[in-house]
Design an enzyme around this catalytic site. Structure first.
Site, PDB file in Angstrom:
ATOM      1  N   HIS A 104      37.001  92.090  15.671  1.00  0.00           N
ATOM      2  CA  HIS A 104      37.993  91.262  16.361  1.00  0.00           C
ATOM      3  C   HIS A 104      37.583  89.792  16.371  1.00  0.00           C
ATOM      4  O   HIS A 104      38.414  88.895  16.266  1.00  0.00           O
ATOM      5  CB  HIS A 104      38.117  91.794  17.794  1.00  0.00           C
ATOM      6  CG  HIS A 104      39.296  91.272  18.548  1.00  0.00           C
ATOM      7  ND1 HIS A 104      40.088  92.080  19.339  1.00  0.00           N
ATOM      8  CD2 HIS A 104      39.822  90.024  18.685  1.00  0.00           C
ATOM      9  CE1 HIS A 104      41.040  91.359  19.907  1.00  0.00           C
ATOM     10  NE2 HIS A 104      40.894  90.115  19.529  1.00  0.00           N
ATOM     11  N   GLY A 157      42.571  94.416  17.124  1.00  0.00           N
ATOM     12  CA  GLY A 157      42.917  92.999  17.047  1.00  0.00           C
ATOM     13  C   GLY A 157      42.308  92.316  15.844  1.00  0.00           C
ATOM     14  O   GLY A 157      42.712  91.196  15.487  1.00  0.00           O
ATOM     15  N   TRP A 180      37.750  89.747  28.162  1.00  0.00           N
ATOM     16  CA  TRP A 180      37.901  90.212  26.778  1.00  0.00           C
ATOM     17  C   TRP A 180      36.833  91.240  26.479  1.00  0.00           C
ATOM     18  O   TRP A 180      37.130  92.298  25.945  1.00  0.00           O
ATOM     19  CB  TRP A 180      37.835  89.091  25.727  1.00  0.00           C
ATOM     20  CG  TRP A 180      37.906  89.643  24.324  1.00  0.00           C
ATOM     21  CD1 TRP A 180      39.039  89.957  23.617  1.00  0.00           C
ATOM     22  CD2 TRP A 180      36.807  89.990  23.460  1.00  0.00           C
ATOM     23  NE1 TRP A 180      38.708  90.483  22.380  1.00  0.00           N
ATOM     24  CE2 TRP A 180      37.344  90.498  22.257  1.00  0.00           C
ATOM     25  CE3 TRP A 180      35.426  89.916  23.593  1.00  0.00           C
ATOM     26  CZ2 TRP A 180      36.550  90.933  21.209  1.00  0.00           C
ATOM     27  CZ3 TRP A 180      34.626  90.356  22.533  1.00  0.00           C
ATOM     28  CH2 TRP A 180      35.182  90.857  21.359  1.00  0.00           C
ATOM     29  N   ASP A 191      34.869  94.114  27.546  1.00  0.00           N
ATOM     30  CA  ASP A 191      34.914  95.100  28.621  1.00  0.00           C
ATOM     31  C   ASP A 191      33.530  95.495  29.121  1.00  0.00           C
ATOM     32  O   ASP A 191      33.412  96.187  30.134  1.00  0.00           O
ATOM     33  CB  ASP A 191      35.663  96.351  28.161  1.00  0.00           C
ATOM     34  CG  ASP A 191      37.157  96.092  27.995  1.00  0.00           C
ATOM     35  OD1 ASP A 191      37.689  95.247  28.735  1.00  0.00           O
ATOM     36  OD2 ASP A 191      37.775  96.722  27.120  1.00  0.00           O
ATOM     37  N   LYS A 195      28.988  98.734  18.671  1.00  0.00           N
ATOM     38  CA  LYS A 195      30.039  98.222  19.556  1.00  0.00           C
ATOM     39  C   LYS A 195      29.604  96.930  20.247  1.00  0.00           C
ATOM     40  O   LYS A 195      29.062  96.031  19.599  1.00  0.00           O
ATOM     41  CB  LYS A 195      30.499  99.316  20.518  1.00  0.00           C
ATOM     42  CG  LYS A 195      31.418 100.342  19.824  1.00  0.00           C
ATOM     43  CD  LYS A 195      31.981 101.370  20.760  1.00  0.00           C
ATOM     44  CE  LYS A 195      32.995 100.822  21.738  1.00  0.00           C
ATOM     45  NZ  LYS A 195      34.363 100.785  21.196  1.00  0.00           N
ATOM     46  N   GLU A 196      29.805  96.847  21.576  1.00  0.00           N
ATOM     47  CA  GLU A 196      29.529  95.586  22.259  1.00  0.00           C
ATOM     48  C   GLU A 196      28.046  95.240  22.368  1.00  0.00           C
ATOM     49  O   GLU A 196      27.694  94.157  22.821  1.00  0.00           O
ATOM     50  CB  GLU A 196      30.140  95.608  23.672  1.00  0.00           C
ATOM     51  CG  GLU A 196      31.630  95.377  23.714  1.00  0.00           C
ATOM     52  CD  GLU A 196      32.462  96.636  23.635  1.00  0.00           C
ATOM     53  OE1 GLU A 196      33.659  96.600  23.961  1.00  0.00           O
ATOM     54  OE2 GLU A 196      31.904  97.683  23.237  1.00  0.00           O
TER      55      GLU A 196
END
Length: 797
Positions: free
Chosen positions: A639, A705, A486, A488, A631-632
């Site tokens: 999401h 999502g 999930w 990336d 972001k990550e």
């Protein structure tokens, strides 16, 4: 600062100040002919694919971010002044130019008033058509006669494939052929080649689009971009508009545009209407027919009414009246509409997604289906079948399924290095949800092919998905992360293990047991229970860190997400999925959720991890690619927010669940849109967290999502209306300040009008239900007791 408002009655968002912090967009059309349009008429149109079928040019990452677009210029033949029906691109001073944009369900209406001339342009794509309308009304609100010259403008792509058009200029600048046939523009590419309508991905074929105007007499045209704009001109000051006349240019190679010139004389108070028609096909064939039809204004009106009714009927499947007005605006229109657009275009068509992704990402799309099941159950079922056939015979999945090129049973088996560990795990959320929504239990027995070879029942596909992860487990007995899990930016490979996917597999096994109990498959139940016991032992032994769950193991046994880590010591996903999967008891849930609240919650939502990364092993943790708090790398990844809402709801905490929901809900920021910047009516992929100097700024709107899980968590966990195989459960988790609220819900072609009473101001618990005058203990209603129309009163504890 506020730039617009929600018009709930008309299901529209109304932008009253066109100078929005970013271009605020909307979607038109269908998965065959689609378009993006902004509040200033920017955007592009495409056929079947935004990457391989984009016939209007669009330049990404520019200022403003939505140009070029679909413009109508006005030139006053007497004063020589000029402007556009949308504020951009000419951008007249806002103290003299009034603008209003109404974004609705698959249409946008842009109104303007300047120099006593009022315009209203309704952009929409008629149902089932491969063309779009710009239905425009021009009114003289002044006291003198006006002589106006109008020009349409679009900039064509020289090749429908985005990369070819923007990058490969040594080729695409030599393949364009422009014509004007009976006052209809024909844009052709590779016209000497045969058409291949059954081979969409073949870029080397003849293709045509048309542009015409119904209701006006054409007095000129330009099809050469340079001739219209000028060598040093731009969209704000086209050379032809300044001088008041087109040059009747015909482009051959280089760059084309669609400009049709026509004159309008308006007496005081007079209104003129015309319709611009643009679409797929040749000018002399499809174009001629479409323009002739658009000459009937009553037909155009009917098609707009038909479109609006179609979308509103879909969106009326769930309607809530709660004490929170913004929550109602989102739940009753914009969240389900956002879900429908995400379902339609996955991550392939927006102002940001510029064609680098084409087709339906497997993991994204299977989740996206969850958000539209009660809106379009039949269509969603077909899409679900498509995605199941994207599963390989190994149990893993194709990374991307292209509907226009997918051939089940004949696709190439993915390389082992291509597999992602979470892909087919999402089937365990969506397949049962689809069956519970429709009652189609026999779907589990339906035989569907694998992507590469062989076939199986849907139940067989589900088992194969579990086996895929169990067979690819590491030294701790946990599923390996493979190319991604999930996230990336977490590349664990075939030896590193994912705790997140371990909880997904736990959820899958638990769900599989429930399915097999329904289908009375004793051997399958025994197999799954045995696997579940083993997995639970491994989870408990190897993933609990004392106060929270680890995130992962590296290939050499190094832990990620442990309390001794300087970076990324706490991750959100493993905590929420430990609860969603049913692994935790009440005491652990309480402690876990309090830790999450203390460490990860901010004013704008929950961070994906804390602290962000700077020094991680980049072979595994890719988060340092991004700035801290983005972001990550420690951002508020939207999401994941719905999973936190669900976790709090499962634990009975209605107050905190709703607090989390409001923190990332777009409408919360409608009055302070300068902080979030993007559209306050749709969800985004991520929001900058407190570690970023831009805390609160959101990016990547629409295709995410986050929309699905926001809608799912709100409808099934906050409102608590959950379909079951043979009925429906009503079990809300709400703020204790809500003493009453109402919900109307469509379920298997039956309507449920539900009134909730919460006189004791509790956060959870249903004392009894009154169904059509009959009292039912508990919170469950069998489908056999439901009529076509049902009055339901829910009395909370």
């Amino acid at each position: 600062m506020q730039f617009g408002y929600f018009d709930d009655k008309n299901k529209e968002y109304v932008i009253t100040n066109p100078e929005t912090p970013a271009s605020w967009s909307n979607y038109l059309g269908s998965t065959t002919y689609g378009a993006i349009i902004t509040n200033n008429a920017g955007g592009y149109s495409f056929y079947k694919s935004a990457a391989q079928g984009r016939f209007l040019r669009f330049r990404t990452n520019s200022i403003p971010m939505d140009q070029p677009g679909r413009y109508i210029y006005l030139h006053d033949k007497d004063s020589k002044d000029f402007w556009s029906t949308s504020w951009q691109p000419v951008a007249k001073p806002l103290d003299k130019y009034k603008s209003e944009c109404r974004h609705g369900s698959a249409y946008s209406i842009i109104r303007s008033e300047y120099s006593d001339i009022k315009t209203e342009t309704n952009y929409f794509i008629p149902l089932g058509k491969d063309y779009e309308y710009w239905w425009c009304k021009v009114t003289n609100n002044g006291k003198t006669k006006r002589n106006l010259r109008l020009c349409t403008f679009v900039e064509y792509a020289s090749n429908w494939h985005l990369w070819m058009d923007i990058i490969n200029l040594q080729y695409t600048q030599y393949i364009l052929t422009m014509k004007v046939i009976d006052n209809i523009i024909d844009q052709g590419t590779n016209v000497n080649l045969p058409e291949q309508p059954d081979n969409f991905e073949e870029g080397g074929q003849a293709r045509h689009t048309f542009l015409g105007v119904a209701g006006a007499e054409i007095s000129g045209y330009d099809t050469d971009r340079k001739k219209f704009l000028g060598t040093y001109g731009d969209y704000a000051k086209p050379q032809a508009v300044i001088k008041g006349s087109c040059s009747n240019s015909i482009a051959s190679g280089d760059n084309g545009c669609g400009v049709l010139q026509f004159d309008i004389e308006l007496e005081p108070g007079q209104t003129r209407e015309f319709v611009v028609v643009m679409g797929i096909g040749k000018a002399e064939q499809e174009g001629k027919k479409a323009v002739e039809e658009a000459g009937n204004i009553e037909l155009v009106k009917h098609r707009f009414s038909e479109l609006r009714e179609y979308w509103h009927n879909q969106l009326d499947g769930l309607y809530a009246e709660t004490p929170n007005k913004e929550f109602n605006s989102m739940l009753n229109m914009w969240n389900p509409y956002n879900c429908l657009m995400t379902y339609s275009w996955s991550r392939a068509a927006s102002l940001v997604y510029a064609g680098e992704r084409d087709g339906l990402g497997y993991r994204d799309t299977v989740q996206d289906i969850l958000g539209v099941l009660h809106i379009i159950p039949e269509e969603a079922g077909k899409r679900l079948e498509l995605m199941i056939t994207g599963q390989a015979s190994t149990g893993g999945a194709l990374p991307v399924v292209k509907p226009f090129a997918h051939n089940p049973g004949n696709m190439k088996t993915p390389e082992e290095t291509e597999y992602r560990s979470d892909d087919c795990m999402w089937l365990f959320n969506t397949v049962p949800a689809y069956i519970k929504e429709t009652g189609n239990i026999d779907f589990y027995n339906k035989i569907l092919p694998y992507a590469d070879k062989g076939e199986d029942s849907v139940l067989g596909h589900l088992r194969k998905a579990i086996e895929f992860n169990l067979e690819r487990s590491g030294t701790h007995g946990l599923p390996c992360g493979l190319a991604a899990d999930w996230n990336d930016c977490l590349v664990l490979g075939h030896k590193g293990e994912s705790v997140f996917v371990a909880f997904q597999v736990r959820f899958a096994l638990k769900t599989y047991i429930e399915i097999c109990q329904l289908l009375k498959k004793a051997k399958e139940i025994s197999w799954a229970k045995e696997k579940l016991v083993t997995l639970d032992e491994n989870i408990e032994k190897h993933t609990w860190d004392g106060d929270w769950y680890l995130r992962a193991y590296r290939h050499d046994g190094m832990k990620y997400g442990t309390h001794t880590d300087e970076e990324g010591s706490l991750w959100l996903n493993t905590q929420t999925w430990a609860i969603i999967s049913g692994h935790t008891d009440k005491n652990r849930r309480d402690n876990l959720l309090n830790t999450v609240n203390k460490r990860l919650f901010t004013d704008f939502g929950l961070m994906i991890c804390d602290p962000p990364y700077e020094k991680a092993d980049l072979n595994v943790i890719k988060a340092p690619l991004f700035n801290k708090g983005m972001k990550e790398n420690g951002a508020i990844f939207c999401h994941t927010q719905g999973w936190a809402v669900m976790s709090e709801a499962i634990n009975g905490n209605g107050n905190r669940a709703f607090e989390y929901y409001l923190a990332f809900m777009p409408a919360t920021y409608n009055t302070k849109a300068e902080i979030r910047e993007i559209e306050p009516y749709v969800y985004s992929q991520s929001t900058h967290s407190k570690y970023s100097p831009r805390f609160g700024v959101s990016r990547l709107p629409w295709l995410t999502g986050a929309a699905t899980w926001a809608y799912y968590s709100a409808s099934q966990y906050l409102l608590g209306i959950r379909p079951e195989y043979d009925g429906i459960t009503i079990d809300p988790r709400i703020p204790n300040s809500w003493t009453s609220f109402k919900v109307k819900r469509r379920f298997r072609n039956k309507w449920l009008d539900i009134t909730f009473e919460n006189k004791n101001k509790v956060q959870k618990g249903v004392k009894h239900i009154i169904l059509n005058g009959e009292t039912i203990d508990g919170n469950y209603i069998s489908i056999t007791r439901l009529k076509e129309q049902n009055e339901i009163k829910v009395i909370m504890m």
